[in-house]
Design an enzyme around this catalytic site. Structure first.
Site, PDB file in Angstrom:
ATOM      1  N   LYS A   1      40.972  38.912  32.993  1.00 46.25           N
ATOM      2  CA  LYS A   1      39.702  38.804  33.713  1.00 46.25           C
ATOM      3  C   LYS A   1      39.192  40.209  33.995  1.00 46.25           C
ATOM      4  CE  LYS A   1      38.425  38.604  37.990  1.00 46.25           C
ATOM      5  NZ  LYS A   1      37.212  39.457  37.875  1.00 46.25           N
TER       6      LYS A   1
ATOM      7  N   CYS B   1      41.559  55.839  41.149  1.00 50.30           N
ATOM      8  CA  CYS B   1      42.566  55.533  42.163  1.00 50.30           C
ATOM      9  C   CYS B   1      43.392  56.769  42.471  1.00 50.30           C
ATOM     10  CB  CYS B   1      43.435  54.371  41.706  1.00 50.30           C
ATOM     11  SG  CYS B   1      43.962  54.559  40.017  1.00 50.30           S
TER      12      CYS B   1
ATOM     13  N   GLU C   1      40.671  55.359  51.496  1.00 53.18           N
ATOM     14  CA  GLU C   1      40.207  55.652  50.140  1.00 53.18           C
ATOM     15  C   GLU C   1      38.691  55.431  50.089  1.00 53.18           C
ATOM     16  OE1 GLU C   1      41.383  52.918  46.981  1.00 53.18           O
ATOM     17  OE2 GLU C   1      41.682  54.656  45.685  1.00 53.18           O
TER      18      GLU C   1
ATOM     19  N   GLU D   1      48.703  47.995  40.566  1.00 53.05           N
ATOM     20  CA  GLU D   1      48.343  49.416  40.542  1.00 53.05           C
ATOM     21  C   GLU D   1      47.152  49.543  41.479  1.00 53.05           C
ATOM     22  OE1 GLU D   1      46.586  52.499  40.164  1.00 53.05           O
ATOM     23  OE2 GLU D   1      46.150  52.172  38.040  1.00 53.05           O
TER      24      GLU D   1
END
Ligand code: ADP
Length: 496
Positions: free
Chosen positions: A188, A298, A395, A264
């Site tokens: 997906k 990331c 983040e 991850e």
């Protein structure tokens, strides 16, 4: 809805964009015939609509992957799996310009960077193609009456959910190790960036993969993503995205069939500059560390720590460097930074910028929109930050970094590790001892020395702490897609 539409990019001219769901090597509409719009982040205009997968489509795709796993794919030899992956890599390479253009159109990354992504996709697929016939077990001597060995078997039907920041590259990182080890896949893509994977799906068929081995669906996280993570016939889920959704996926896996999970996730990576670093080189790496891919990485080096002896000089030069980054049209060859992916991300980032200003940090440069259309944000640097500020802890996933002065090595290692994340870190120094000592003491899955963001498909990548579970890339990723079977045989002869 037609299953394809003609689109145009400034570099390819018109091309055929698939818009359906790719299941069993065929293009189909969703059962409920739902669609959603795909937005160009540079112009905020609709590019096209694509089919939206619902729970019913997820069931169909999982059934296709199951049938293939138990049937035709199982009979394909390891060598043939490798050949198919090499072929897929060759087709992708031949279509570099098209894939890169679609990526720039849909994601907003500069065409130069998008071509780099396609190169990395090809490299990754070839790397794992080579592994297909090198998956081995062991014979283990337990006693003279027994012959025992282990087999490294595929896990089965793998759901793979990927994000929008590197749509094609994350696709390759996921399918390479899964396919070379003999699994089947329901992929997906992210709802913001479905287009390049749909173009790529045609290559899967062209390469000759049997039907059902790799199914690609577009859809939303809360619907298709949730259906995959809680599906009773999915054996493994691999996810790349936010830590928040990583938790949701792990909960869904636990509450359903305890499917294997690899994650991850996010990061807030420290980038540490010692007094003895080569300033000019380091500024280029620090700049690339945070602003590459518009800060939507990331592993972005978003917390910069600079030793006191060079702090003033560094900040002046870094500010100048950040202001020179060309922000604008992804199809302009000189562009370094394109738009953020969506209005939502733009708003989130601007909110963090406002929070930083309110908390008393100094905005050295940027901190505002670039241009008047598209989700562009100027490269932003905050100084005078404290560890309790949100911009230091959370983040941001945008072109925003903080810069902090430090005195000693111990102090900066403690500050660098003061995060719930542990994805990446970097050290800049000319002293080999400092480089090795600090790298060893930083709690991160990857530490770069005198560079940043230099990933390779040969090197394992993944997170310590809340940045993830498992490793992608390198030989390490094979462990995520295989399970050990022990076979223990009694030899002929008297029983005891
Ligand atoms: P972002 O907030 O940056 O969009 P996400 O972690 O939400 O990052 O998205 C990464 C991927 O996770 C996308 O493919 C998205 O559709 C998917 N996703 C989002 N929510 C869920 C969910 N509840 N279950 C499964 N997948 C999800």
């Amino acid at each position: 809805m037609p299953l394809t539409t003609t689109l145009k990019t400034p570099v390819t001219g018109p091309y055929e964009q698939p818009t359906g769901l790719f299941i069993n090597n065929e293009w189909v509409e969703g059962v409920d015939k739902k669609t959603f719009e795909v937005i160009n982040p540079s112009t905020e205009e609709v590019i096209c609509s694509v089919s939206e997968a619902t729970e019913k489509d997820v069931d169909i795709a999982v059934a296709a992957a199951r049938k293939s796993f138990e049937g035709e794919w199982r009979k394909v030899t390891p060598q043939e799996r490798g050949r198919l992956l090499y072929k897929l890599a060759d087709i992708a390479e031949k279509n570099t310009d098209l894939l890169a253009a679609v990526e720039s159109l849909d994601n907003g990354k500069s065409i130069t960077m998008a071509k780099g992504d396609v190169g990395a996709v090809v490299g990754c697929l070839r790397y794992y193609a080579g592994y297909a016939d090198k998956i081995e077990g062991k014979t283990i001597d337990t006693n003279p009456d027994t012959f025992a060995y282990t087999r490294s078997e595929p896990i089965g039907v793998c759901a793979q959910i990927i994000p929008w920041n590197f749509p094609l590259l994350m696709f390759a990182w996921k399918i390479g190790p899964a396919l070379c080890t003999g699994n089947t896949i329901v992929m997906k893509t992210a709802e913001q960036t479905p287009l390049s994977a749909l173009v790529f799906a045609n290559f899967v068929k062209e390469a000759g993969f049997p039907a059902g081995v790799l199914n690609v669906i577009s859809g939303f996280g809360k619907v298709a993503g949730a259906a995959l993570s809680s599906h009773m016939d999915v054996d493994k889920i691999a996810f790349t995205g936010s830590t928040l959704i990583g938790r949701t996926i792990m909960k869904a896996a636990a509450a359903s069939n305890l499917k294997k999970v690899t994650l991850e996730l996010g990061g807030k990576s420290p980038n540490i500059v010692f007094d003895d670093a080569d300033i000019e080189q380091t500024i280029s790496w620090v700049n690339f560390g945070i602003y590459f891919n518009h800060g939507q990485c990331c592993c972005a080096g978003s917390r910069i720590y600079v030793q006191e002896g060079i702090y003033d000089k560094f900040i002046a030069a870094f500010k100048k460097r950040a202001e020179q980054n060309t922000v604008g049209d992804p199809f302009d060859n000189s562009t370094f930074q394109g738009p953020q992916i969506s209005q939502l991300q733009y708003d989130r980032i601007m909110h963090y910028i406002e929070e930083g200003k309110k908390a008393g940090a100094t905005c050295e440069t940027g901190g505002e929109r670039h241009g008047d259309k598209g989700y562009f944000i100027k490269p932003t640097i905050f100084s005078d930050v404290t560890p309790d500020m949100k911009i230091m802890q959370e983040e941001i996933f945008g072109p925003v970094c903080t810069i902090t002065k430090f005195k000693t090595e111990d102090e900066v290692v403690a500050a660098g590790n003061d995060s719930t994340y542990g994805l990446a870190a970097a050290v800049h120094t000319r002293d080999l001892n400092t480089a090795i000592r600090v790298s060893n003491n930083l709690r991160a899955g990857t530490v770069w020395v005198n560079q940043y963001n230099m990933l390779s498909h040969q090197l394992p990548f993944g997170g310590f702490k809340e940045s993830g579970i498992g490793r992608e890339l390198g030989e390490a990723a094979l462990a995520n897609y295989t399970q050990n079977k022990t076979v223990s045989m009694r030899l002929a002869g008297p029983l005891f």
